[in-house]
Each structure stands twice: as structure tokens, then as C-alpha cells.
Design an enzyme around this catalytic site. Structure first.
Site, PDB file in Angstrom:
ATOM      1  N   LYS A  95       0.886  -1.164   0.000  1.00 11.41           N
ATOM      2  CA  LYS A  95       0.000   0.000   0.000  1.00 11.41           C
ATOM      3  C   LYS A  95       0.922   1.211   0.000  1.00 11.41           C
ATOM      4  O   LYS A  95       1.595   1.492   0.993  1.00 11.41           O
ATOM      5  CB  LYS A  95      -0.914  -0.002   1.222  1.00 11.41           C
ATOM      6  CG  LYS A  95      -1.797   1.238   1.259  1.00 11.41           C
ATOM      7  CD  LYS A  95      -2.614   1.360   2.527  1.00 11.41           C
ATOM      8  CE  LYS A  95      -3.131   2.783   2.659  1.00 11.41           C
ATOM      9  NZ  LYS A  95      -3.711   3.039   3.974  1.00 11.41           N
ATOM     10  N   THR A 205      -9.026   3.068  12.075  1.00  8.36           N
ATOM     11  CA  THR A 205      -9.289   3.869  13.281  1.00  8.36           C
ATOM     12  C   THR A 205     -10.657   3.595  13.908  1.00  8.36           C
ATOM     13  O   THR A 205     -10.751   3.364  15.118  1.00  8.36           O
ATOM     14  CB  THR A 205      -9.169   5.365  12.948  1.00  8.36           C
ATOM     15  OG1 THR A 205      -7.860   5.600  12.418  1.00  8.36           O
ATOM     16  CG2 THR A 205      -9.358   6.221  14.192  1.00  8.36           C
TER      17      THR A 205
END
Lengths: 255, 76
Positions: A95, A205
Site C-alpha cells: 500500500k 481507526t
């Protein structure tokens, strides 16, 4: 089934491994999320805590690792991290994140494009984190990105898909999978992205900082599945004028 | 006498930005063992060059080398 490069995934929810209160909570939450692809970052070993090793807590047979280049501020730093990730993880999946501004953590489109091109040529399977810019998505695809990862809203902001209009265009045009990444604050946000036709979403998150991360992971998994099923089922057209759901005939007896 | 001195000889390297004293002739694999690190989950850059895991055992450290020990951590 979702296919990225030569790999197929049943789950369209990708999990992040940051910000969890403990290794056990992370393990349990990832398990509950059903995620098959998970992201990790690279950092210096904390020599005072040699046992603090995430790889001791994650089963490589269960998860497909997607190392990120978080922390890189330009293409050169990202490429250095990419090579380290390949060496430590025995994987060429990446990524790509190039975020020069720590305040917004927004990706640098020029450095991201440059790094994607170089890394693809070097044999990496690159999934670049990018601004929700449809032209950039095409450019990244043209230089060989295996998927594109447009942002919903800035990393860690929990604001949902503020880039909706642009993400819709990206999805419409893309020939590679579109993984909406960053900013998901609630399962409804993830469902909305999936209803738009996103191929997958990456959530970290919102799950890690939830009151009960394990149950929140489950909620995201359900939302992603619901959103995908809705997309595949074909959503009805939106309109401004009301259209009655009940028959408009057969009311003669009232009047 | 000479042998004892040799055995006790120490040298300084840089490890993750900090000076570290190790035994002269210490291999990279020894260093990782001394630091209680799993060589399978740590990647090492020596003077900015990535060391292949197969070379950990054969790499004899020399004074002044700058090592970076890196591994995966939680991230999104």
C-alpha cells in the site's frame, strides 16, 4: 469474489492494525471483521521492547499482508520503505502512501504517481493511497497500479465519504478495483461506499478506537456485506417528487 | 593472554541511531540474538543497504557500521 492482481478475496473489508489498545484486542477485532487483507507499517525496532513483535500475534496463513509506506514524505522515502517491506515480509504487495503534510496526511499525487511507476517496474503489486481524483486514478491505473485507494476523508478523521461525487466517477471509470480508504467513522459510511460500487473498503481507526473494537469490527463487516449486496441488487433511482408506495386507485369509498 | 584480550575486545557500531558496544567479530545474527530479536521478523539495513536474511549469519560486523533494525508494527 474480489480479485486484485492474481489474488482473490471473499471479504471486501480490509483491516488496519494500528491504534489498538492491545495485541489481543487487535487479534480478536480482526477475527470478528472477517478481513483477509490487513495492513501493517514499518518502523525501527524499539530495542527496549524486543518482544513487542506484531508478527508474533498474527497468523500469516490467515491474513494476506499489505505493508504500507506510511510516514514517507516523497517517492524516494516510499521506495526505501517498500524495499524494506519486501525484505521483511517476503511479499511484493504494497500500500503506497506518500503524505508530505503531517497535518492533513493527504497524499502527494505527483510523488505517488512517480513511485507507483517505479515500484511496478520493480515487480511490486502496488495499491496507491490517493486523493479522490478521477484523472489521477486513470493515470495510476495506466502505470500499473493493481488497485486504487481513493480517500473518503483524511486519515483518522471518522468523517465518512466526503469525496462521494469524485469516488463515484472513479468507480465508473476504473478498470482496476477501487478500495475506498481512510476516514470511515461508522459502519453506515462503509455501507455507503459499498452501495456506490466500491470493490472494498479499508477501515482501521473507527474499529481500533471504538468502545468495543471487537463488536465494532463485526458491525463494519455486516455493513460492508449489506452495502455490497445492495449494490449488486441494483438500487432504485433517486428523485425529488414523491411516488406513493401504496396503490393510488381504489380509494373511491373515501370520497 | 593475548587470546583473552582478543576475546574481550569490544567495538562500537550505530544501531537504530544510537551507539552500541558489541564484541569484535560479532556477526549480525549474534547481535540480533543479544538484542533478543527474532531474525525472521526483523530486516536490517547496514549502511543503507538491505541485508538479505540468508546473510545474517555470515555478516561480521565492523566498527562504525550504521545499522537500522526495522520490523512491522501496527498501521493502517
Amino acid at each position: 469474489m474480489l480479485k486484485i492482481a492474481d489474488k482473490t478475496f471473499r471479504s471486501r473489508l480490509f483491516g488496519g492494525t494500528g491504534k489498538f489498545a492491545s495485541a489481543q484486542v487487535m487479534k480478536d477485532a480482526l477475527d470478528a471483521s472477517g478481513a483477509e487483507m490487513i495492513t501493517v507499517a514499518l518502523r525501527r525496532v524499539d530495542l527496549a521492547n524486543p518482544d513487542d513483535d506484531i508478527m508474533a500475534n498474527l497468523d500469516r496463513n490467515k491474513y494476506w499482508f499489505l505493508p504500507n509506506t506510511a510516514g514517507a514524505r516523497n517517492a524516494e522515502e516510499a521506495i526505501r520503505l517498500a524495499n524494506l517491506a519486501r525484505a521483511v515480509g517476503n511479499t511484493n504487495w504494497l500500500k503506497l502512501e506518500v503524505t508530505p503534510d503531517p497535518r492533513t496526511l493527504l497524499p502527494d499525487p505527483i510523488e505517488t504517481l512517480k513511485a507507483t511507476e517505479l515500484l511496478v517496474k520493480d515487480g511490486f503489486i502496488v495499491l496507491p493511497y490517493m486523493n479522490a481524483d478521477p484523472i489521477l486514478a486513470l493515470r495510476l491505473q495506466d502505470v500499473g497500479a493493481a488497485a486504487v485507494m481513493p480517500l473518503g476523508s483524511p486519515i483518522g478523521t471518522n468523517q465518512g465519504v466526503l469525496t462521494r461525487f469524485l469516488v463515484e466517477i472513479i468507480i465508473e471509470q476504473a478498470r482496476v478495483p477501487v478500495v475506498v480508504d481512510a476516514g470511515f467513522g461508522a459502519p453506515s459510511h462503509a455501507a455507503a461506499a459499498m452501495e456506490m460500487g466500491a470493490d472494498a473498503v479499508l477501515v482501521n481507526t473507527a474499529i481500533a478506537v471504538a468502545g468495543d473494537p471487537v463488536r465494532m469490527a463485526k458491525a463494519f463487516a455486516q455493513a460492508v456485506e449489506a452495502g455490497r449486496t445492495a449494490y449488486e441488487s441494483g438500487l432504485g433511482a433517486q428523485g425529488k417528487k414523491a411516488a406513493a408506495s401504496s396503490p393510488e386507485v381504489g380509494l373511491d369509498f373515501l370520497r | 593472554m593475548r587470546r583473552l584480550w582478543k576475546r574481550a575486545a569490544r567495538m562500537k557500531i550505530i544501531c537504530n541511531g544510537k551507539e552500541q558496544e558489541v564484541a569484535a567479530g560479532c556477526t549480525l545474527l549474534h547481535l540480533l540474538a543479544d538484542l533478543q530479536l527474532d531474525p525472521d521478523t526483523v530486516v536490517v539495513e547496514c549502511d543503507k543497504k538491505i541485508i538479505s536474511r540468508a546473510d545474517y549469519e555470515g555478516l561480521v560486523l565492523t566498527a562504525g557500521q550504521d545499522l537500522e533494525l526495522i520490523r512491522f508494527v501496527g498501521g493502517g
